[in-house]
Enzyme design. Structure first.
Site, PDB file in Angstrom:
ATOM      1  N   PRO A 175       0.826  -1.219   0.000  1.00  0.00           N
ATOM      2  CA  PRO A 175       0.000   0.000   0.000  1.00  0.00           C
ATOM      3  C   PRO A 175       0.858   1.267   0.000  1.00  0.00           C
ATOM      4  O   PRO A 175       0.418   2.330  -0.395  1.00  0.00           O
ATOM      5  CB  PRO A 175      -0.805  -0.113   1.309  1.00  0.00           C
ATOM      6  CG  PRO A 175      -0.739  -1.541   1.698  1.00  0.00           C
ATOM      7  CD  PRO A 175       0.566  -2.064   1.180  1.00  0.00           C
ATOM      8  N   ASP A 192      -6.430   0.257 -25.564  1.00  0.00           N
ATOM      9  CA  ASP A 192      -6.867   0.147 -24.162  1.00  0.00           C
ATOM     10  C   ASP A 192      -7.331   1.501 -23.636  1.00  0.00           C
ATOM     11  O   ASP A 192      -6.888   2.531 -24.119  1.00  0.00           O
ATOM     12  CB  ASP A 192      -5.646  -0.209 -23.299  1.00  0.00           C
ATOM     13  CG  ASP A 192      -5.403  -1.692 -23.254  1.00  0.00           C
ATOM     14  OD1 ASP A 192      -6.307  -2.435 -23.627  1.00  0.00           O
ATOM     15  OD2 ASP A 192      -4.297  -2.063 -22.871  1.00  0.00           O
ATOM     16  N   ARG A 241      -0.409  -9.279 -20.793  1.00  0.00           N
ATOM     17  CA  ARG A 241      -1.270  -9.038 -21.962  1.00  0.00           C
ATOM     18  C   ARG A 241      -0.625  -8.076 -22.946  1.00  0.00           C
ATOM     19  O   ARG A 241      -1.048  -7.979 -24.102  1.00  0.00           O
ATOM     20  CB  ARG A 241      -2.639  -8.525 -21.560  1.00  0.00           C
ATOM     21  CG  ARG A 241      -2.648  -7.136 -20.972  1.00  0.00           C
ATOM     22  CD  ARG A 241      -4.029  -6.754 -20.491  1.00  0.00           C
ATOM     23  NE  ARG A 241      -4.939  -6.484 -21.586  1.00  0.00           N
ATOM     24  CZ  ARG A 241      -4.988  -5.316 -22.243  1.00  0.00           C
ATOM     25  NH1 ARG A 241      -4.145  -4.356 -21.946  1.00  0.00           N
ATOM     26  NH2 ARG A 241      -5.868  -5.153 -23.215  1.00  0.00           N
ATOM     27  N   GLU A 271       2.349  -7.331   8.520  1.00  0.00           N
ATOM     28  CA  GLU A 271       2.462  -5.865   8.408  1.00  0.00           C
ATOM     29  C   GLU A 271       3.471  -5.480   7.333  1.00  0.00           C
ATOM     30  O   GLU A 271       3.693  -4.310   7.082  1.00  0.00           O
ATOM     31  CB  GLU A 271       2.889  -5.285   9.763  1.00  0.00           C
ATOM     32  CG  GLU A 271       1.869  -5.514  10.864  1.00  0.00           C
ATOM     33  CD  GLU A 271       0.473  -5.065  10.445  1.00  0.00           C
ATOM     34  OE1 GLU A 271      -0.448  -5.900  10.473  1.00  0.00           O
ATOM     35  OE2 GLU A 271       0.322  -3.903  10.036  1.00  0.00           O
TER      36      GLU A 271
HETATM   37  C1  LIG Z   1       4.780  -5.581   1.517  1.00  0.00           C
HETATM   38  O1  LIG Z   1       4.013  -5.491   2.684  1.00  0.00           O
HETATM   39  C2  LIG Z   1       2.652  -5.636   2.595  1.00  0.00           C
HETATM   40  C3  LIG Z   1       1.905  -5.490   3.748  1.00  0.00           C
HETATM   41  C4  LIG Z   1       0.520  -5.650   3.727  1.00  0.00           C
HETATM   42  C5  LIG Z   1      -0.129  -5.950   2.550  1.00  0.00           C
HETATM   43  C6  LIG Z   1       0.613  -6.083   1.397  1.00  0.00           C
HETATM   44  C7  LIG Z   1      -0.090  -6.410   0.136  1.00  0.00           C
HETATM   45  O2  LIG Z   1      -0.203  -5.293  -0.722  1.00  0.00           O
HETATM   46  C8  LIG Z   1      -1.323  -4.489  -0.561  1.00  0.00           C
HETATM   47  O3  LIG Z   1      -2.072  -4.591   0.376  1.00  0.00           O
HETATM   48  C9  LIG Z   1      -1.529  -3.484  -1.617  1.00  0.00           C
HETATM   49  C10 LIG Z   1      -0.762  -3.317  -2.750  1.00  0.00           C
HETATM   50  N1  LIG Z   1      -1.305  -2.297  -3.441  1.00  0.00           N
HETATM   51  N2  LIG Z   1      -2.359  -1.808  -2.758  1.00  0.00           N
HETATM   52  C11 LIG Z   1      -2.517  -2.528  -1.625  1.00  0.00           C
HETATM   53  C12 LIG Z   1       2.008  -5.927   1.400  1.00  0.00           C
END
Ligand SMILES: COc1cccc(COC(=O)c2cn[nH]c2)c1
Length: 240
Positions: free
Chosen positions: A86, A170, A155, A113
């Protein structure tokens, strides 16, 4: 293109072997190897996470396990390491095009996390590392984000889509959202297909489609209009 994915849930990536992408893999247009991170643990519990320094909820993925996995997987060369998170830079069609030009991508799926930051800092010493977000929400792990990115990238590879024009036309390829599409019947539940699309006047059809794309982009994603390069909109466009 070579794609490696490291995850504690390898079976989560199985859907990538179905349908169009599965056929592209079978045809050798790309390779997809999925690795269980726990293969690089040495304890009976195959531990991949531990408590966060500084306290706080949840767990953090241990650096040692990731370090050994990436050492082995990246020993033969220099892939681009892609880590869905995120906290990453936005994954866009432009990034998908950038990735489609790469010979080798390694995707690291975080859980809990996240991954100890030193894994990325250490990897960055020997390969490009991208922390990338597919959207402003939090998933439980990176696997679904990897599937999104692999599909968006694959793709674009030559030969994967039956008709290469599809990728060129696209949404986002010209910076605008795709307008509405229609097929038979001409009238369905008293809803008719716009006359222009049945006129055979391809100049008018192209104009109508462009106007629809501009209107949809203006209403749903005005930010994309602001991001258009200078001169992308002609005087007719601006009159919409
Ligand atoms: C690398 O650490 C973590 C921790 C928690 C969740 C995630 C998974 O990715 C997402 O949640 C995400 C990816 N783009 N938007 C949301 C990765």
């Amino acid at each position: 293109m070579r794609i490696d994915v490291v995850t504690i849930f390898p079976e989560y990536l199985d859907p990538l072997r179905q349908a169009l992408l599965g056929r592209a893999i079978d045809r050798g247009l790309l390779t997809l190897d999925v690795h269980d991170l726990r293969a690089w643990t040495h304890d009976v519990h195959k531990a991949v996470d531990d408590s966060p320094y500084g306290g706080g909820p949840g767990m953090v993925m241990k650096p040692q396990v990731w370090g050994e996995a990436l050492d082995e997987l990246c020993a033969s060369g220099t892939p681009r390491l892609v880590v869905p998170t995120p906290a990453g830079r936005p994954f866009t069609q432009a990034v998908a095009r950038e990735y489609a030009a790469q010979p080798w991508l390694v995707f690291a799926c975080g859980r809990y996390e996240g991954i100890d930051q030193r894994v990325l800092d250490d990897a960055a010493r020997r390969m490009p590392v991208d922390e990338v977000s597919i959207g402003d929400y939090v998933l439980v792990g990176g696997e679904v984000a990897v599937m999104v990115m692999v599909e968006a990238v694959a793709r674009l590879l030559p030969g994967v889509l039956g008709n290469p024009a599809s990728a060129e036309q696209d949404s986002f390829s010209d910076g605008l959202l795709e307008g509405p599409s229609y097929t038979r019947p001409e009238v369905w539940r008293d809803l008719a297909v716009p006359d222009v699309l049945r006129s055979g006047n391809h100049g008018a059809i192209d104009r109508w489609r462009r106007d629809q794309a501009l209107a949809r982009t203006f209403h749903r994603r005005p930010d994309l209009l602001d991001a258009l390069p200078e001169g992308a909109l002609d005087k007719h466009d601006r009159a919409q």
